[in-house]
Design an enzyme around this catalytic site. Structure first.
Site, short mmCIF file in Angstrom:
data_model
loop_
_atom_site.label_atom_id
_atom_site.label_comp_id
_atom_site.label_asym_id
_atom_site.label_seq_id
_atom_site.Cartn_x
_atom_site.Cartn_y
_atom_site.Cartn_z
N GLN A 69 -4.02 -5.04 7.10
CA GLN A 69 -4.95 -6.07 6.63
C GLN A 69 -4.71 -7.41 7.32
O GLN A 69 -5.38 -8.40 7.02
CB GLN A 69 -4.82 -6.26 5.10
CG GLN A 69 -5.09 -5.02 4.29
CD GLN A 69 -6.55 -4.56 4.35
OE1 GLN A 69 -7.45 -5.31 4.73
NE2 GLN A 69 -6.78 -3.31 3.98
N HIS A 88 0.88 -1.18 0.00
CA HIS A 88 0.00 0.00 0.00
C HIS A 88 0.92 1.23 0.00
O HIS A 88 2.04 1.18 0.53
CB HIS A 88 -0.81 -0.07 1.29
CG HIS A 88 -1.87 0.98 1.46
ND1 HIS A 88 -1.58 2.27 1.84
CD2 HIS A 88 -3.22 0.92 1.33
CE1 HIS A 88 -2.71 2.97 1.94
NE2 HIS A 88 -3.72 2.17 1.63
N LYS A 132 -10.09 -0.81 10.83
CA LYS A 132 -10.22 -2.02 10.02
C LYS A 132 -10.43 -3.24 10.92
O LYS A 132 -10.60 -4.35 10.45
CB LYS A 132 -8.96 -2.23 9.17
CG LYS A 132 -8.76 -1.11 8.14
CD LYS A 132 -7.58 -1.41 7.25
CE LYS A 132 -7.05 -0.21 6.52
NZ LYS A 132 -7.80 0.15 5.34
N ASP A 184 3.48 -4.21 7.98
CA ASP A 184 2.26 -3.42 7.83
C ASP A 184 1.10 -4.39 8.04
O ASP A 184 0.76 -5.18 7.17
CB ASP A 184 2.23 -2.81 6.41
CG ASP A 184 0.90 -2.14 6.12
OD1 ASP A 184 -0.04 -2.27 6.93
OD2 ASP A 184 0.78 -1.50 5.06
#
Ligand code: PMP
Length: 405
Positions: free
Chosen positions: A203, A123, A226, A200
């Site tokens: 997700q 991302h 999220k 990261d």
């Protein structure tokens, strides 16, 4: 155990509504997930009864807030299995967490000619902060590519990591391809050459149990919104051995020990990295979201999400002209695709008219678009409150739209 999804859906009243004349089907969970009433009520109850700025007063309201904020940190520590709460820094989200490391780690450990490795599937939040730091320091950004299926070419790491590599930054799960990256293998390869690794986890954290000690990652970043929590709150986990040696990112209240005009000394961890009034309401909401997940059987939710992915992939593949980007054997519930002859924005707009929320665009991953030679994609992403019936309705909607073009 099979989770009782109709019971779970009652915790998410936002899902039970009509949008554009149709029952809402929310398939944009990778962008932001919905919040259960338990989180909303906790935040409301707190705001209505206990608000006071943390750490800085002797009065009861401030003490209650401080206690709730610090117990929220302990909830996050347990969720990540961090060795100590001081290694859990509250930030505004994954983006800020990564910027913090890129800046502060960069200041402490990166000089001209040094190298930083990211991957082609990142991302923008895990590319641009490193690029900015490399520009500032005269360092070099190197990129680990991925295959057509959407798997990282891990074998190339052996030659990509050199004596000049100072840090490697990689997504736990790709927000476009859904690929679950083999973190243990990546971290082992990097550590063999004494290179720390930032994950990261934007997700990853919503879909797995995270154990930062078992993973042995050096940094792990994620966002509350999220993970069924509030917006504006996120976390940076960092090993004390790095955080202790990194300078602060922002200056101001709370991050100091003593200020004089001649010199300021800094607070201990984690406060050294929490300048100003933190988003304590968000931290309390995030803790409530994590507790909500723990009150359910997380493992069965993970399995259920995976079953949804398998079913949706199978169905979408029946549609002629539909191409899925990212078909790694290990994936989470993300399907990015295009249908030949239909512009992704048209598809997104028309699906919305049918009550179906998907994401369209470049998905904050220009290099992934470039890899496949496309301008945009459509992305459907699932959470444990989605259902098989919704996938069937999505499939039928796509068939109908294809017929229209
Ligand atoms: N990394 C990944 C993999 C993401 O999916 C996202 C959000 N789309 C981010 C980073 C940035 O998260 P946030 O906007 O919450 O800071």
């Amino acid at each position: 155990m099979i989770p009782d999804i109709s019971k779970i859906r009652k915790d998410f009243p936002i899902l039970d509504q009509i949008v554009n004349g149709k029952p809402l089907i929310y398939f944009d969970n990778a962008a932001t997930s919905q919040r259960p009433v338990q989180v909303v009520e906790r935040v409301n109850e707190f705001s209505l009864r206990s608000n006071g700025n943390i750490h800085r007063a002797t009065h009861s309201m401030a003490n209650r807030t401080t206690e709730a904020f610090e117990s929220g940190r302990e909830v996050v520590r347990k969720y990540l299995n961090a060795a100590e709460a001081a290694e859990v820094i509250f930030t505004h989200g994954t983006t800020e967490s990564i910027n913090m490391v890129a800046f502060s780690f960069g200041e402490a450990f990166i000089s001209e000619g040094d190298e930083v490795i990211v991957t082609e599937m990142e991302h923008h939040a895990n590319i641009v902060p490193w690029q900015m730091m490399c520009e500032r320091k005269g360092a070099i950004l190197k990129v680990l590519p991925f295959s057509e299926e959407g798997e990282l070419h891990i074998g190339l790491l052996d030659s990509l990591i050199t004596g000049k590599t100072r840090i490697l930054a990689v997504a736990h799960v790709s927000n476009t391809l859904g690929t679950i990256n083999p973190l243990a293998e990546i971290i082992a390869k990097a550590h063999q050459k004494n290179v720390p690794v930032l994950i990261d986890g934007a997700q990853g954290a919503p879909h797995f149990r995270i154990d930062v000690q078992a993973l042995d990652c050096d940094f792990y970043a994620f966002s509350g919104h999220k993970l069924y929590g509030p917006t504006g709150i996120g976390v940076l986990y960092g090993k004390r051995k790095w955080l202790d040696r990194m300078p602060p990112y922002l200056g101001g209240g709370e991050m100091i020990d003593r200020v004089t005009f001649a010199k300021t000394t800094y607070n201990e961890l984690p406060y050294k990295f929490e300048a100003g009034t933190p988003h304590y309401v968000g931290a309390i909401g995030l803790a409530a979201a994590i507790e909500y997940l723990h009150n359910n059987d997380i493992q069965s939710l993970i399995q259920y999400e995976h079953d949804l992915l398998t079913e949706a992939t199978y169905k979408l593949k029946q549609i002629e002209g539909l191409r899925i980007y990212g078909e790694a054997p290990l994936k989470t519930g993300v399907i990015s695709f295009n249908i030949a002859g239909i512009h992704p924005f048209d598809l997104g707009t028309l699906l919305d008219q049918m009550g179906i929320a998907v994401r369209t665009g470049r998905l904050c991953a220009d290099p992934v678009m470039d890899h496949f030679g496309v301008e945009n994609m459509v992305r459907a992403s699932f959470a444990f409150y989605n259902t098989s019936g919704e996938i069937e309705a999505f499939y039928r909607a796509l068939i109908r739209l294809k017929g229209m073009f």
